[in-house]
Write a protein that holds these residues in place. Structure first.
Motif, PDB file in Angstrom:
ATOM      1  N   GLN A   1      -9.158 -28.028  20.276  1.00  0.00           N
ATOM      2  CA  GLN A   1      -9.772 -26.742  20.610  1.00  0.00           C
ATOM      3  C   GLN A   1      -8.814 -25.567  20.425  1.00  0.00           C
ATOM      4  N   CYS A   2      -7.507 -25.865  20.313  1.00  0.00           N
ATOM      5  CA  CYS A   2      -6.519 -24.784  20.215  1.00  0.00           C
ATOM      6  C   CYS A   2      -6.225 -24.363  18.778  1.00  0.00           C
ATOM      7  N   VAL A   3      -6.812 -25.030  17.784  1.00  0.00           N
ATOM      8  CA  VAL A   3      -6.504 -24.718  16.392  1.00  0.00           C
ATOM      9  C   VAL A   3      -7.745 -24.207  15.680  1.00  0.00           C
ATOM     10  N   GLN A   4      -7.533 -23.717  14.465  1.00  0.00           N
ATOM     11  CA  GLN A   4      -8.620 -23.173  13.674  1.00  0.00           C
ATOM     12  C   GLN A   4      -9.142 -24.220  12.693  1.00  0.00           C
ATOM     13  N   ASP A   5     -10.302 -23.908  12.094  1.00  0.00           N
ATOM     14  CA  ASP A   5     -10.821 -24.761  11.029  1.00  0.00           C
ATOM     15  C   ASP A   5      -9.817 -24.802   9.878  1.00  0.00           C
ATOM     16  N   GLY A   6      -9.616 -25.966   9.338  1.00  0.00           N
ATOM     17  CA  GLY A   6      -8.640 -26.114   8.253  1.00  0.00           C
ATOM     18  C   GLY A   6      -7.290 -26.602   8.726  1.00  0.00           C
TER      19      GLY A   6
ATOM     20  N   ASP B   1       3.069 -41.128  22.466  1.00  0.00           N
ATOM     21  CA  ASP B   1       2.698 -39.879  23.143  1.00  0.00           C
ATOM     22  C   ASP B   1       3.058 -38.660  22.299  1.00  0.00           C
ATOM     23  N   GLU B   2       3.159 -38.839  20.985  1.00  0.00           N
ATOM     24  CA  GLU B   2       3.540 -37.744  20.084  1.00  0.00           C
ATOM     25  C   GLU B   2       2.350 -37.326  19.221  1.00  0.00           C
ATOM     26  N   PHE B   3       2.187 -36.005  19.107  1.00  0.00           N
ATOM     27  CA  PHE B   3       1.143 -35.418  18.278  1.00  0.00           C
ATOM     28  C   PHE B   3       1.790 -34.431  17.314  1.00  0.00           C
ATOM     29  N   VAL B   4       1.134 -34.188  16.197  1.00  0.00           N
ATOM     30  CA  VAL B   4       1.598 -33.197  15.218  1.00  0.00           C
ATOM     31  C   VAL B   4       0.417 -32.308  14.854  1.00  0.00           C
ATOM     32  N   ILE B   5       0.689 -30.996  14.815  1.00  0.00           N
ATOM     33  CA  ILE B   5      -0.332 -30.037  14.395  1.00  0.00           C
ATOM     34  C   ILE B   5       0.137 -29.376  13.101  1.00  0.00           C
ATOM     35  N   LEU B   6      -0.693 -29.446  12.071  1.00  0.00           N
ATOM     36  CA  LEU B   6      -0.425 -28.769  10.799  1.00  0.00           C
ATOM     37  C   LEU B   6      -1.235 -27.483  10.772  1.00  0.00           C
ATOM     38  N   LEU B   7      -0.518 -26.355  10.843  1.00  0.00           N
ATOM     39  CA  LEU B   7      -1.162 -25.039  10.802  1.00  0.00           C
ATOM     40  C   LEU B   7      -1.147 -24.564   9.359  1.00  0.00           C
ATOM     41  N   ALA B   8      -2.218 -24.859   8.635  1.00  0.00           N
ATOM     42  CA  ALA B   8      -2.228 -24.653   7.187  1.00  0.00           C
ATOM     43  C   ALA B   8      -2.157 -23.180   6.795  1.00  0.00           C
ATOM     44  N   HIS B   9      -2.613 -22.278   7.680  1.00  0.00           N
ATOM     45  CA  HIS B   9      -2.671 -20.856   7.316  1.00  0.00           C
ATOM     46  C   HIS B   9      -1.704 -20.003   8.132  1.00  0.00           C
ATOM     47  N   CYS B  10      -0.773 -20.646   8.805  1.00  0.00           N
ATOM     48  CA  CYS B  10       0.217 -19.922   9.616  1.00  0.00           C
ATOM     49  C   CYS B  10       1.415 -19.583   8.740  1.00  0.00           C
ATOM     50  N   THR B  11       1.759 -18.305   8.631  1.00  0.00           N
ATOM     51  CA  THR B  11       2.797 -17.880   7.687  1.00  0.00           C
ATOM     52  C   THR B  11       4.076 -17.403   8.355  1.00  0.00           C
ATOM     53  N   SER B  12       4.138 -17.348   9.667  1.00  0.00           N
ATOM     54  CA  SER B  12       5.351 -16.857  10.327  1.00  0.00           C
ATOM     55  C   SER B  12       5.631 -17.674  11.588  1.00  0.00           C
ATOM     56  N   ARG B  13       6.893 -17.632  12.046  1.00  0.00           N
ATOM     57  CA  ARG B  13       7.273 -18.363  13.249  1.00  0.00           C
ATOM     58  C   ARG B  13       6.614 -17.755  14.481  1.00  0.00           C
ATOM     59  N   ASP B  14       6.438 -16.417  14.484  1.00  0.00           N
ATOM     60  CA  ASP B  14       5.781 -15.766  15.630  1.00  0.00           C
ATOM     61  C   ASP B  14       4.351 -16.274  15.798  1.00  0.00           C
ATOM     62  N   ASP B  15       3.627 -16.424  14.659  1.00  0.00           N
ATOM     63  CA  ASP B  15       2.258 -16.941  14.742  1.00  0.00           C
ATOM     64  C   ASP B  15       2.245 -18.381  15.273  1.00  0.00           C
TER      65      ASP B  15
END
Length: 462
Positions: free
Chosen positions: A109-114, A123-137
């Motif tokens: 629920q915390c991520v966007q489509d894509g 107990d480890e998870f990985v999130i791939l933020l495909a459209h995130c372009t900066s460390r602040d985001d």
């Protein structure tokens, strides 16, 4: 009257053929369904229904290729649940599983489509933020994730806060390949876990009980390492099973087209076409029968149910029967068979049918992988207390990579697969198992591609 009986016989044969085709088609569809289910299971984590490590790596590689193509960037978050061991040991593994499922739902629920949320393991998870372009985001998404998980949640009959540590890596700043990006985010997560104390979701008393169990949990670490090795082996086995199912489905499907066409032609053909169509049907049914027989033999061998009827045999007689089986195919390719037999009778204790199968398989393979006008040689001689049979040819040979595994089931040399389009790669497996069941041995020799091959069978004399 005779013509009427012929037509009735053709119609009856056609009806049996259609029924057989329908059965085969049903079996192929069942195999394809099973294959699809296996493919899905190979990429999805069973507990959380999230993509697993294998699928994550595939999507991460795709994201890297897309970023390289468009000079883009993306972020990776590596997440680790704090105190999951404590919950498992004090409240039970079932509650720990519920916690993992709840965490998976919150992360999604915390991520966007894509974007991709995957369970990396334990107990480890990985999130791939495909459209995130900066460390602040990426930090903004991490803060949102921590806040969402830290809200009190009903886990079983308890209200718990899910505590998590997060590390971040950016492409291409922190890595340009999948493993370096994962390692960078993993290292960042451990720095966060080390430098910032995290609140435990459990009361102090339960946490104290966990500390008293640290020493006993050392054995669990060793068990976890072994489990990871078993998982790797299981994944490799699953991949091989997928390949086998696909190959079996393809091979069983291949004869359906000529059978179907022959069936249609039988319905509207005159009596003159009968022999030709019957020959086509017979050939395809013979091919299907051979495939099924090979599979049945491999199954019996694997289950330890191979039965031999032993008696004293003249090995030359067995070899001659195998030659009679294979000679028509050799003649069709204008190949020369040079047969050299021992001057005296060579007696062995064995199963006549199975030993004939051994030598006909070897001769058939030699013919199949030898060009037109090639030479095939078979010699029988006595060496000490052994009967030795050498089957050699001037054909395509065996590559150095395939030679050590040529007798393994469903293995075919990639350099010769274009020639052996019909087959499952189990013929040599059957040869090895049958020879060893007779207390003998079989080995393969080849000096390389294009230089022919030789198979040597040794059987104890009677």
């Amino acid at each position: 009257m005779k013509r009427s009986r012929d037509v009735e016989q053709l119609l009856a044969a056609n009806e049996q053929l259609v029924l057989g085709m329908l059965r085969i088609q049903s079996e192929v569809q069942a195999a394809e369904y099973t294959l699809n289910e296996i493919a899905r299971a190979a990429n999805i984590d069973e507990l959380t229904n999230l993509p697993n490590r294998r699928e994550l790596r595939a999507r991460l590689q795709h994201a890297i290729e897309d970023a390289q193509l468009h000079s883009g960037s993306f972020a990776l978050l590596f997440l680790d649940l704090n105190d999951l061991k404590l919950i498992n040991d004090t409240l039970g593994h079932h509650l720990g599983d519920v916690l993992l499922i709840e965490t998976a739902g919150c992360l999604t629920q915390c991520v966007q489509d894509g974007d991709t949320v995957a369970r990396y393991g334990g107990d480890e998870f990985v999130i791939l933020l495909a459209h995130c372009t900066s460390r602040d985001d990426a930090l903004s998404v991490a803060d949102k994730t921590i806040s969402s998980l830290n809200a009190p949640k009903a886990i079983g009959d308890r209200q718990l806060r899910i505590s998590i540590s997060i590390g971040i890596s950016l492409y291409p700043v922190d890595g340009t390949d999948a493993q370096s990006l994962i390692d960078s985010a993993d290292a960042a997560m451990y720095r966060v876990k080390r430098d910032k104390p995290v609140a435990s979701p459990l009361p102090r008393g339960l946490r104290q009980r966990m500390l008293h169990r640290r020493e006993a949990n050392g054995a669990l670490v060793i068990a976890a390492l072994k489990a990871q090795q078993l998982q790797t082996l299981a994944e490799a086995t699953l991949e091989h099973e997928k390949f086998i199912l696909a190959m079996v489905a393809h091979e069983l499907r291949a004869p359906l087209a000529p059978l179907s066409l022959s069936a249609e032609m039988l319905e509207r053909s005159d009596q003159r076409d009968g022999p030709r169509l019957h020959a086509i049907i017979h050939k395809q049914i013979e091919h299907l029968t051979r495939l099924v027989d090979d599979l049945v033999d491999v199954t019996r061998i694997g289950a330890g149910k191979l039965h031999l009827t032993r008696k004293t045999l003249d090995l030359a007689t067995v070899i001659q029967q195998a030659v009679d089986i294979c000679e028509p195919a050799m003649n069709a390719r204008t190949q020369v068979l040079e047969l050299t037999l021992a001057p005296t009778k060579v007696k062995v204790e064995g199963d006549h049918l199975r030993l004939t199968q051994v030598f006909s398989n070897l001769l058939s393979n030699a013919s199949k992988f030898t060009h037109t006008n090639g030479v095939i040689q078979l010699s029988l001689r006595v060496t000490g207390t052994w009967a030795q049979v050498d089957v050699s040819d001037t054909g395509m040979g065996i590559s150095a990579n395939a030679l050590p595994i040529i007798f393994e089931p469903f293995i075919q040399d990639e350099h010769t697969v274009c020639v052996n389009q019909k087959g499952l790669g189990v013929g040599l497996t059957v040869v090895r198992e049958l020879v060893e069941a007779h207390a003998g041995s079989v080995v393969a020799h080849s000096e390389g591609l294009g230089r022919g091959s030789c198979f040597t069978v040794r059987l104890p004399l009677s």
